[in-house]
Motif scaffolding. Structure first.
Motif, PDB file in Angstrom:
ATOM      1  N   PHE A  40     -30.602 -23.345 -15.254  1.00 30.84           N
ATOM      2  CA  PHE A  40     -30.538 -24.675 -15.845  1.00 30.84           C
ATOM      3  C   PHE A  40     -30.376 -25.694 -14.727  1.00 30.84           C
ATOM      4  N   GLU A  41     -30.984 -26.863 -14.920  1.00 27.73           N
ATOM      5  CA  GLU A  41     -30.874 -27.927 -13.934  1.00 27.73           C
ATOM      6  C   GLU A  41     -30.626 -29.251 -14.652  1.00 27.73           C
ATOM      7  N   LEU A  42     -29.583 -29.933 -14.257  1.00 28.50           N
ATOM      8  CA  LEU A  42     -29.283 -31.260 -14.760  1.00 28.50           C
ATOM      9  C   LEU A  42     -29.427 -32.250 -13.609  1.00 28.50           C
ATOM     10  N   PHE A  43     -30.233 -33.301 -13.801  1.00 29.38           N
ATOM     11  CA  PHE A  43     -30.277 -34.323 -12.766  1.00 29.38           C
ATOM     12  C   PHE A  43     -30.305 -35.702 -13.404  1.00 29.38           C
ATOM     13  N   TRP A  44     -29.804 -36.676 -12.657  1.00 26.35           N
ATOM     14  CA  TRP A  44     -29.856 -38.054 -13.132  1.00 26.35           C
ATOM     15  C   TRP A  44     -30.188 -38.980 -11.974  1.00 26.35           C
ATOM     16  N   PRO A  63     -33.651 -45.667 -12.994  1.00 27.90           N
ATOM     17  CA  PRO A  63     -32.204 -45.501 -12.889  1.00 27.90           C
ATOM     18  C   PRO A  63     -31.559 -45.345 -14.266  1.00 27.90           C
ATOM     19  N   GLY A  64     -30.646 -44.390 -14.358  1.00 30.11           N
ATOM     20  CA  GLY A  64     -29.968 -44.120 -15.620  1.00 30.11           C
ATOM     21  C   GLY A  64     -30.554 -42.969 -16.401  1.00 30.11           C
ATOM     22  N   ASP A  65     -31.759 -42.498 -16.023  1.00 32.66           N
ATOM     23  CA  ASP A  65     -32.368 -41.377 -16.727  1.00 32.66           C
ATOM     24  C   ASP A  65     -31.623 -40.079 -16.414  1.00 32.66           C
ATOM     25  N   VAL A  66     -31.329 -39.318 -17.459  1.00 30.98           N
ATOM     26  CA  VAL A  66     -30.656 -38.023 -17.336  1.00 30.98           C
ATOM     27  C   VAL A  66     -31.570 -36.977 -17.955  1.00 30.98           C
ATOM     28  N   VAL A  67     -31.842 -35.897 -17.224  1.00 30.94           N
ATOM     29  CA  VAL A  67     -32.793 -34.887 -17.689  1.00 30.94           C
ATOM     30  C   VAL A  67     -32.118 -33.510 -17.671  1.00 30.94           C
ATOM     31  N   PHE A  68     -32.217 -32.793 -18.793  1.00 27.89           N
ATOM     32  CA  PHE A  68     -31.631 -31.465 -18.934  1.00 27.89           C
ATOM     33  C   PHE A  68     -32.738 -30.412 -18.843  1.00 27.89           C
ATOM     34  N   GLN A  83     -42.770 -46.728  -0.027  1.00 24.21           N
ATOM     35  CA  GLN A  83     -41.577 -47.506  -0.341  1.00 24.21           C
ATOM     36  C   GLN A  83     -40.792 -46.912  -1.510  1.00 24.21           C
ATOM     37  N   GLU A  84     -41.488 -46.171  -2.369  1.00 28.07           N
ATOM     38  CA  GLU A  84     -40.810 -45.600  -3.530  1.00 28.07           C
ATOM     39  C   GLU A  84     -39.877 -44.470  -3.120  1.00 28.07           C
ATOM     40  N   TYR A  85     -38.787 -44.348  -3.851  1.00 33.88           N
ATOM     41  CA  TYR A  85     -37.835 -43.262  -3.588  1.00 33.88           C
ATOM     42  C   TYR A  85     -36.977 -43.046  -4.830  1.00 33.88           C
ATOM     43  N   LEU A  86     -36.260 -41.943  -4.835  1.00 31.00           N
ATOM     44  CA  LEU A  86     -35.257 -41.683  -5.856  1.00 31.00           C
ATOM     45  C   LEU A  86     -33.955 -41.290  -5.180  1.00 31.00           C
ATOM     46  N   LEU A  87     -32.848 -41.813  -5.657  1.00 27.96           N
ATOM     47  CA  LEU A  87     -31.531 -41.311  -5.302  1.00 27.96           C
ATOM     48  C   LEU A  87     -31.021 -40.596  -6.538  1.00 27.96           C
ATOM     49  N   ILE A  88     -30.852 -39.281  -6.435  1.00 27.94           N
ATOM     50  CA  ILE A  88     -30.493 -38.494  -7.611  1.00 27.94           C
ATOM     51  C   ILE A  88     -29.326 -37.554  -7.319  1.00 27.94           C
ATOM     52  N   TYR A  89     -28.623 -37.201  -8.382  1.00 28.05           N
ATOM     53  CA  TYR A  89     -27.675 -36.089  -8.356  1.00 28.05           C
ATOM     54  C   TYR A  89     -28.351 -34.920  -9.049  1.00 28.05           C
ATOM     55  N   ASN A  90     -28.114 -33.735  -8.534  1.00 30.90           N
ATOM     56  CA  ASN A  90     -28.750 -32.535  -9.075  1.00 30.90           C
ATOM     57  C   ASN A  90     -27.716 -31.430  -9.203  1.00 30.90           C
ATOM     58  N   LEU A  91     -27.603 -30.871 -10.398  1.00 27.50           N
ATOM     59  CA  LEU A  91     -26.673 -29.769 -10.660  1.00 27.50           C
ATOM     60  C   LEU A  91     -27.461 -28.581 -11.194  1.00 27.50           C
ATOM     61  N   ALA A  92     -27.314 -27.414 -10.552  1.00 27.18           N
ATOM     62  CA  ALA A  92     -28.035 -26.204 -10.963  1.00 27.18           C
ATOM     63  C   ALA A  92     -27.037 -25.067 -11.166  1.00 27.18           C
TER      64      ALA A  92
END
Length: 282
Positions: A40-44, A63-68, A83-92
């Motif tokens: 399972f992977e949770l990221f936002w 920003p603010g999107d949470v995906v299970f 120029q595009e990028y993402l700053l995300i947290y990822n939990l596996a």
């Protein structure tokens, strides 16, 4: 159809570890293969935007999107410019390690990781709740990767999402995607256009959209769009210094008294009282 590889969690963990948590900035320079998982992977998303190729379908992340993510889901990230990028947290973590959470707290749910639809569960957090979730994750970045800390982190996530009154959305994907785009319009034009703006995104007839919204949300198109605008108003009242009148006009309510009436009917208090109750004290 894209070729895919399978990422295995064991490759990222030491033998005694139960989960992997990271905070990453990814961009066009980051090479992430189209892949599935055995976990399972949770990221936002905290900052940035990109196209998320999810189960062969492009979805824009904001920003603010949470995906299970479930093990059977496949995905990758694509950026249109340097120029595009993402700053995300990822939990596996392994599915077996949260079976007890489902049995104890969510025996009948199809929310979160246990969604059975074509796409995984996806939610949008307000700025306030996004900050709260990210601050919680920061405390766990250096914690031992044991079941104790995994349970504490996941229970915090579930509590936060329950607090925001999120429910499993069984609406067709085109409607969920239209809601996401409506809420992510940077300039706010869709809010000002109201039902007309929402129908433009749906690219379907008024009758079909109305019928589908009634089936899945129990209200008509106008009521549903007003619900989205009022939710945005609540966020703006809590996170900006704009006047109630400014917020009302920005969201397409040209009659401020009508805006007051709808807001109070939805949240049990007038906008100015809500703002006072949610004011930051420091």
């Amino acid at each position: 159809m894209k070729d895919e590889t399978v990422f295995r969690l064991e490759a990222y963990l030491d033998s005694e570890e139960c989960f992997h948590l990271s905070k990453n900035r990814i961009s066009k320079k980051t090479k992430i293969e189209y892949h599935a998982h055995n976990y399972f992977e949770l990221f936002w998303v905290v900052e940035g935007t990109c196209i998320h190729f999810l189960n062969e379908q492009p979805v824009k992340l904001n920003p603010g999107d949470v995906v299970f993510m479930r093990p059977r889901d496949t995905h990758s990230f694509e950026f249109e410019s340097v120029q595009e990028y993402l700053l995300i947290y990822n939990l596996a973590f392994f599915a077996k390690d949260i079976d007890w959470l489902k049995q104890r707290y969510f025996p009948d749910t199809k929310r979160f990781f246990w969604s059975t639809g074509r796409h995984p569960a996806m939610h949008r957090l307000s700025k306030m709740h996004l900050k709260k979730l990210s601050n919680t994750a920061d405390r766990f970045l250096e914690a031992p990767r044991t079941l104790f800390f995994l349970d504490r982190l996941l229970l915090g996530v579930f509590e936060l999402l329950h607090f925001t009154n999120l429910t499993e959305d069984t609406a067709p994907y085109w409607l969920q995607y239209a809601i996401k785009l409506f809420n992510s319009e940077a300039s706010g034009n869709h809010y000002r256009e109201g039902t007309v703006g929402f129908l433009k995104i749906c690219e379907r007839s008024n009758a079909h959209v109305n019928r589908t919204i009634r089936k899945h949300y129990g209200v008509n198109l106008t009521q549903f769009v007003n619900r989205l605008r009022l939710s945005r108003a609540k966020d703006m009242l809590a996170t900006t210094n704009k006047s109630v009148k400014e917020i009302s006009y920005e969201l397409g309510f040209n009659d401020v008294n009508y805006f007051h009436k709808l807001f109070k009917a939805s949240y049990g208090m007038p906008p100015n009282v809500f703002r006072k109750k949610n004011a930051i004290v420091f």
